[in-house]
Design an enzyme around this catalytic site. Structure first.
Site, mmCIF file in Angstrom:
data_model
loop_
_atom_site.group_PDB
_atom_site.id
_atom_site.type_symbol
_atom_site.label_atom_id
_atom_site.label_comp_id
_atom_site.label_asym_id
_atom_site.label_seq_id
_atom_site.Cartn_x
_atom_site.Cartn_y
_atom_site.Cartn_z
ATOM 1 N N ASP A 84 0.851 -1.195 0.000
ATOM 2 C CA ASP A 84 0.000 0.000 0.000
ATOM 3 C C ASP A 84 0.890 1.251 0.000
ATOM 4 O O ASP A 84 1.796 1.361 0.823
ATOM 5 C CB ASP A 84 -0.875 -0.057 1.272
ATOM 6 N N ASN A 229 -10.190 0.766 -0.134
ATOM 7 C CA ASN A 229 -9.224 0.503 0.942
ATOM 8 C C ASN A 229 -9.779 0.904 2.309
ATOM 9 O O ASN A 229 -10.261 2.027 2.484
ATOM 10 C CB ASN A 229 -7.956 1.330 0.722
ATOM 11 N N THR A 232 -8.240 2.315 8.958
ATOM 12 C CA THR A 232 -8.529 2.879 10.287
ATOM 13 C C THR A 232 -9.725 2.205 10.966
ATOM 14 O O THR A 232 -9.718 1.995 12.183
ATOM 15 C CB THR A 232 -8.778 4.398 10.151
HETATM 16 P P1 13P Z 1 -8.539 4.509 5.986
HETATM 17 O O1 13P Z 1 -7.516 4.319 7.065
HETATM 18 O O2 13P Z 1 -9.125 5.883 6.013
HETATM 19 O O3 13P Z 1 -9.575 3.454 5.977
HETATM 20 O O4 13P Z 1 -7.761 4.435 4.609
HETATM 21 C C1 13P Z 1 -7.117 3.254 4.225
HETATM 22 C C2 13P Z 1 -6.346 3.416 2.973
HETATM 23 O O5 13P Z 1 -6.718 4.133 2.073
HETATM 24 C C3 13P Z 1 -5.104 2.647 2.823
HETATM 25 O O6 13P Z 1 -4.424 2.982 1.668
#
Ligand code: 13P
Length: 287
Positions: A84, A229, A232
């Site tokens: 990522d 994605n 959090t």
């Molecule tokens: P969040 O932490 O806002 O869910 O985003 C995750 C993300 O985009 C990882 O690349």
């Protein structure tokens, strides 16, 4: 089954649903997500940031753990192990370590440099059968100490990057990582629409999945988003369940301090969050 993300995302784009990328932080996270994907018969993408990779003792440790877990747990749904927001060097390291998919985030470079570096990685990934995600327009919020402003990508630049032969494209449309502020303007569907008009069949990626209301998720999917994605939200669910266990004094009862007991409610909470997202994204039963 560890696979590239290409086939699952091509199917998702054609079938108008999205595959979730859930970021992993440790063994419990990985196990919770893999088991949920199997239970829901859903394809899944395990996301690993460079920071999380470092935390888990390097990309090779992660790749070996994921492969062994897929084997030992008897996971038959398609699973992609994906870097990522990778740097160019990070992407190379993950390719060597045995990841099936990488993201090269060149959104902070001038577009010419983003194109140049993305092009080199397209050649490498193509030769190895790996999927590659590229990014145009930085995603706002903070991730691993990097703060982006939440830009809206230029659709023409998106087309230039999409035409390089990447597998999926992340484009900023006002989305941010982490919790959304109360005064958030929402996703820019005009930008998303313009990007899809120019990039056609290219699966589009929506980062910052935490806290985006269900109606906006559905609209984004209808406009070509096929990968969403989430990071959090699993962290928040895990923390809340763990807090409750400790606040209720359960770690002080019997062998409640045993990590296999202490971490269990958090694992169940991650599973519930992942299931809820898979239902919302429409990927249940699509393995
Ligand atoms: P969040 O932490 O806002 O869910 O985003 C995750 C993300 O985009 C990882 O690349």
């Amino acid at each position: 089954m560890l696979v590239s993300a290409k086939e699952m995302l091509t199917k998702a784009k054609a079938g108008k649903y999205a595959v979730g990328q859930f970021n992993i932080n440790n063994l419990e996270w990985t196990k919770a997500i893999l088991l949920t994907a199997q239970e829901q018969n859903s394809p899944v993408i395990l996301g690993v940031s460079e920071g999380a990779g470092k935390y888990m003792c390097g990309f090779k440790t992660v790749a070996d753990m994921v492969k062994a877990m897929i084997d030992d747990l008897g996971i038959t749904v398609p699973v992609a192990l994906h870097l990522d927001h990778g740097s160019y060097e990070g992407a190379k390291k993950c390719i060597e370590a045995g990841f099936s998919s990488v993201m090269f985030d060149g959104s902070h470079y001038p577009i010419e440099e983003n194109i140049e570096k993305t092009k080199e990685l397209v050649a490498t990934c193509d030769s190895l059968g790996l999927s590659l995600e590229a990014e145009v327009g930085s995603i706002g919020g903070e991730e691993d100490g990097v703060v982006g402003a939440g830009e809206c990508a230029d659709p023409e630049e998106c087309k230039m990057i999409a035409d390089l032969g990447i597998t999926m494209l992340a484009a900023g449309i006002g989305n941010i990582h982490g919790k959304y502020p109360a005064n958030w303007a929402g996703l820019s569907f005009d930008t998303l629409d313009a990007i899809q008009q120019l990039t056609g069949d290219m699966p589009l990626v929506l980062h910052g999945g935490t806290g985006i209301p269900a109606d906006m998720i559905s609209k984004a999917i209808s406009l070509g988003v096929s990968k969403i994605n989430v990071n959090t939200e699993c962290q928040l669910s895990f923390a809340e369940a763990t807090r409750k266990y400790i606040e209720e004094g359960k770690d002080l009862q019997g062998k409640g301090f045993d990590p296999r007991k202490l971490l269990a409610p958090g694992v169940e909470a991650i599973k519930a969050t992942v299931k809820e997202k898979m239902e919302l994204f429409g990927s249940v039963g699509k393995a």
